[in-house]
Design an enzyme around this catalytic site. Structure first.
Site, PDB file in Angstrom:
ATOM      1  N   ASP A 182       3.495   7.812  -0.141  1.00 31.51           N
ATOM      2  CA  ASP A 182       4.209   8.780   0.490  1.00 31.51           C
ATOM      3  C   ASP A 182       4.594  10.045  -0.608  1.00 31.51           C
ATOM      4  O   ASP A 182       4.839   9.731  -1.697  1.00 31.51           O
ATOM      5  CB  ASP A 182       5.132   8.152   1.175  1.00 31.51           C
ATOM      6  CG  ASP A 182       5.041   7.867   2.521  1.00 31.51           C
ATOM      7  OD1 ASP A 182       4.016   8.268   3.097  1.00 31.51           O
ATOM      8  OD2 ASP A 182       5.917   7.113   3.176  1.00 31.51           O
ATOM      9  N   PHE A 186      -0.390  19.780  10.658  1.00 32.25           N
ATOM     10  CA  PHE A 186       0.747  18.888   9.758  1.00 32.25           C
ATOM     11  C   PHE A 186       0.660  17.849  10.712  1.00 32.25           C
ATOM     12  O   PHE A 186      -0.029  16.889  10.870  1.00 32.25           O
ATOM     13  CB  PHE A 186       1.730  20.020   9.632  1.00 32.25           C
ATOM     14  CG  PHE A 186       1.680  20.649   8.425  1.00 32.25           C
ATOM     15  CD1 PHE A 186       0.380  21.603   8.438  1.00 32.25           C
ATOM     16  CD2 PHE A 186       2.245  20.604   7.259  1.00 32.25           C
ATOM     17  CE1 PHE A 186       0.127  22.476   7.241  1.00 32.25           C
ATOM     18  CE2 PHE A 186       1.907  21.218   6.044  1.00 32.25           C
ATOM     19  CZ  PHE A 186       1.084  22.017   6.172  1.00 32.25           C
ATOM     20  N   ASN A 187       2.269  17.583  11.196  1.00 30.52           N
ATOM     21  CA  ASN A 187       2.456  15.966  11.712  1.00 30.52           C
ATOM     22  C   ASN A 187       2.511  16.238  13.318  1.00 30.52           C
ATOM     23  O   ASN A 187       3.533  16.392  13.744  1.00 30.52           O
ATOM     24  CB  ASN A 187       3.530  15.477  11.205  1.00 30.52           C
ATOM     25  CG  ASN A 187       3.379  14.935   9.602  1.00 30.52           C
ATOM     26  OD1 ASN A 187       2.853  15.774   8.860  1.00 30.52           O
ATOM     27  ND2 ASN A 187       3.534  13.763   9.482  1.00 30.52           N
ATOM     28  N   TYR A 227      -9.327   9.193   2.949  1.00 31.02           N
ATOM     29  CA  TYR A 227      -9.447   9.794   4.215  1.00 31.02           C
ATOM     30  C   TYR A 227      -9.283  11.155   4.292  1.00 31.02           C
ATOM     31  O   TYR A 227      -9.935  11.969   4.523  1.00 31.02           O
ATOM     32  CB  TYR A 227      -7.820   9.121   5.203  1.00 31.02           C
ATOM     33  CG  TYR A 227      -7.537  10.147   6.271  1.00 31.02           C
ATOM     34  CD1 TYR A 227      -8.418  10.488   7.282  1.00 31.02           C
ATOM     35  CD2 TYR A 227      -6.458  10.964   6.001  1.00 31.02           C
ATOM     36  CE1 TYR A 227      -7.909  11.496   8.242  1.00 31.02           C
ATOM     37  CE2 TYR A 227      -6.056  11.612   6.790  1.00 31.02           C
ATOM     38  CZ  TYR A 227      -6.754  12.194   7.972  1.00 31.02           C
ATOM     39  OH  TYR A 227      -6.230  12.831   8.871  1.00 31.02           O
ATOM     40  N   PHE A 265      11.215   4.142   5.062  1.00 28.77           N
ATOM     41  CA  PHE A 265      10.428   4.128   4.082  1.00 28.77           C
ATOM     42  C   PHE A 265      10.948   5.018   2.780  1.00 28.77           C
ATOM     43  O   PHE A 265      10.339   6.011   2.585  1.00 28.77           O
ATOM     44  CB  PHE A 265       8.986   4.480   3.974  1.00 28.77           C
ATOM     45  CG  PHE A 265       8.185   3.457   4.914  1.00 28.77           C
ATOM     46  CD1 PHE A 265       8.531   2.167   5.223  1.00 28.77           C
ATOM     47  CD2 PHE A 265       7.333   3.867   5.759  1.00 28.77           C
ATOM     48  CE1 PHE A 265       7.825   1.205   6.008  1.00 28.77           C
ATOM     49  CE2 PHE A 265       6.543   3.144   6.699  1.00 28.77           C
ATOM     50  CZ  PHE A 265       6.782   1.647   6.968  1.00 28.77           C
ATOM     51  N   ARG A 306       6.946   3.882   0.897  1.00 27.08           N
ATOM     52  CA  ARG A 306       5.675   3.607   1.226  1.00 27.08           C
ATOM     53  C   ARG A 306       4.804   3.839   0.193  1.00 27.08           C
ATOM     54  O   ARG A 306       5.059   5.181  -0.262  1.00 27.08           O
ATOM     55  CB  ARG A 306       5.213   4.003   2.663  1.00 27.08           C
ATOM     56  CG  ARG A 306       3.964   3.907   3.047  1.00 27.08           C
ATOM     57  CD  ARG A 306       3.649   3.910   4.417  1.00 27.08           C
ATOM     58  NE  ARG A 306       3.712   5.502   4.469  1.00 27.08           N
ATOM     59  CZ  ARG A 306       3.598   6.162   5.833  1.00 27.08           C
ATOM     60  NH1 ARG A 306       3.354   5.493   6.995  1.00 27.08           N
ATOM     61  NH2 ARG A 306       3.689   7.498   6.135  1.00 27.08           N
ATOM     62  N   LYS A 361     -11.756  14.607   4.606  1.00 27.80           N
ATOM     63  CA  LYS A 361     -11.549  15.899   5.216  1.00 27.80           C
ATOM     64  C   LYS A 361     -12.017  17.231   4.367  1.00 27.80           C
ATOM     65  O   LYS A 361     -12.684  18.074   4.689  1.00 27.80           O
ATOM     66  CB  LYS A 361     -10.047  15.848   5.626  1.00 27.80           C
ATOM     67  CG  LYS A 361      -9.512  15.023   6.572  1.00 27.80           C
ATOM     68  CD  LYS A 361     -10.138  15.536   8.163  1.00 27.80           C
ATOM     69  CE  LYS A 361      -9.815  14.802   9.301  1.00 27.80           C
ATOM     70  NZ  LYS A 361     -10.256  14.911  10.486  1.00 27.80           N
ATOM     71  N   SER A 419      -6.738  18.564   7.739  1.00 29.24           N
ATOM     72  CA  SER A 419      -5.439  17.925   7.644  1.00 29.24           C
ATOM     73  C   SER A 419      -4.612  18.605   6.451  1.00 29.24           C
ATOM     74  O   SER A 419      -5.177  18.718   5.596  1.00 29.24           O
ATOM     75  CB  SER A 419      -5.484  16.290   7.533  1.00 29.24           C
ATOM     76  OG  SER A 419      -4.242  15.703   7.145  1.00 29.24           O
ATOM     77  N   ALA A 420      -3.332  18.487   6.584  1.00 31.76           N
ATOM     78  CA  ALA A 420      -2.459  18.892   5.416  1.00 31.76           C
ATOM     79  C   ALA A 420      -2.586  17.954   4.387  1.00 31.76           C
ATOM     80  O   ALA A 420      -2.171  18.347   3.205  1.00 31.76           O
ATOM     81  CB  ALA A 420      -1.019  18.850   5.876  1.00 31.76           C
ATOM     82  N   THR A 421      -3.117  16.827   4.421  1.00 33.75           N
ATOM     83  CA  THR A 421      -3.544  15.825   3.591  1.00 33.75           C
ATOM     84  C   THR A 421      -4.352  16.356   2.376  1.00 33.75           C
ATOM     85  O   THR A 421      -4.265  15.806   1.349  1.00 33.75           O
ATOM     86  CB  THR A 421      -3.665  14.569   3.977  1.00 33.75           C
ATOM     87  OG1 THR A 421      -3.448  13.301   3.104  1.00 33.75           O
ATOM     88  CG2 THR A 421      -5.268  14.336   4.811  1.00 33.75           C
TER      89      THR A 421
END
Ligand code: UD1
Length: 337
Positions: free
Chosen positions: A294, A177-178, A148, A217, A291, A152, A124-126
């Site tokens: 974010d 990404f999303n 999370y 948000f 949020r 990854k 994930s890009a996260t």
């Protein structure tokens, strides 16, 4: 070649199954249905006009996993199974580490037992965390800011170590990404178990009249309209990226890491506007506080995947919204029939 897709009944995994089938390979699903439905597997069967082999197995159950691998003898594995809710990962990090990391260890071990040498991993890009610069390229510093995301990243490290420990292994780490949208048939799509955490499932609930308005948000970010900017990618394009990565894994050994995004960011307000065009519905919204956790803005440099294995996304935001809405209209209750 038989390709095991863990989490193959899930939102992304199910679209990957179709793409794998389209490319001439045979998808075999392993899923424990913790956040997915057997109805999805039946729908996949309708779409490919054949029964899709599916094993109701938790990747954390090493014994059962090994049995499936021994029976299937896959030529490659696409490992999508895992937990993915950021908020939940803060509330119960041990559960996230246990499920995600143990699952990955078990999958790699099961591969070793039967001599499968190719794995594609849903990252994930996260893993990048707060952007030092944009677009994120694959060299960007890795500093995930939630449990999370750390699972990854640890699995990425695990796969690098696994790769070094053997001969002729190949692995592709795909940083998503999303993903939004759905298969154009409206037969498969995203069906969140509980309260929708992500933007598109929430918009779909508002459009369908299930929730009164969308909470945006924050509108005071350093972005053109003040709302958060993300790189939304059609789940079908994302799925095609897995097939391209699979081809690459067949031709190369070692580990390759690739972003799967479009390279273009859209704000929350731009997504709302595109969705309203696609659905002919109004999306009432209210701006609320940011949020926690974010990031203002992020999007991919997706050139490496394009240059290395010729994959590039071609479905635009309007199409993503139209396909998401089509799925929702045809399945107001998701997979519950
Ligand atoms: C989130 C996760 C990310 C994960 C991804 C999976 C967080 C902080 N990040 O990404 O780690 O990989 O989901 O798809 O949870 N928004 C609203 N109202 C809503 C929902 C979202 O305004 O009801 C905004 C968000 O502030 C953000 C954008 O919409 O600017 C996209 O949000 P979301 O769909 O949750 O994705 P991410 O936050 O990018």
């Amino acid at each position: 070649m038989k390709v095991i897709i863990t989490g193959g009944a899930g939102y992304i995994g199910s679209h990957v199954c179709l793409a794998v089938h389209r490319s001439g390979h045979t998808p075999v699903i392993i899923d424990n249905f913790s956040n997915s439905s057997p109805a999805c597997v039946r729908r996949l069967g309708e779409l490919i006009d054949d029964v899709v082999e599916c094993h109701n197995v938790d990747v954390c159950d090493a014994g059962m996993l090994n049995d499936v691998f021994a029976a299937v003898l896959p030529g490659a594995v696409i490992h999508c199974a895992g937990l993915k809710a950021v908020g939940e990962s803060f509330a119960d990090p041990l559960h996230y580490y246990e499920k995600n990391i143990l699952g990955a260890v078990n999958v790699l071990r099961a591969m070793d037992v039967v001599g499968t040498s190719r794995v594609i991993f849903s990252s994930s890009a996260t893993v990048y965390g707060d952007p030092e610069y944009l677009p994120y390229d694959e060299q960007h510093r890795l500093a995930p800011e939630n449990p999370y995301g750390r699972t990854k990243l640890f699995i990425e490290h695990l796969i690098h170590d696994w790769d070094k420990a053997g001969k002729n292994r190949s692995a592709v780490l795909l940083r998503y990404f999303n993903p939004i949208g759905a298969h154009p048939s409206g037969l498969i799509g995203e069906d969140p178990n509980d309260f929708p955490n992500n933007l598109m499932p929430y918009i779909l609930d508002v459009a369908a009249g299930k929730r009164p308005d969308l909470k945006v948000f924050g509108d005071d970010y350093q972005t053109p309209d003040g709302t958060g900017v993300r790189d939304y990618i059609h789940v079908e394009d994302l799925a095609d990226g897995h097939v391209a990565a699979l081809g690459y894994a067949v031709r190369h050994t070692g580990v390759g890491t690739f972003n799967l995004g479009t390279g273009r960011g859209y704000s929350v307000l731009e997504v709302i506007a595109a969705f309203e065009r696609a659905s002919n519905r109004q999306i009432p919204y209210e701006v609320v506080a940011r949020r926690a956790g974010d990031i203002a803005e992020f999007f991919a440099d997706a050139s490496k995947a394009s240059e290395t294995f010729g994959w590039s996304p071609n479905r635009d935001l309007d199409r993503m919204c139209a396909d998401a809405w089509n799925w929702r209209v045809k399945n107001p209750n998701g997979y519950s029939e």
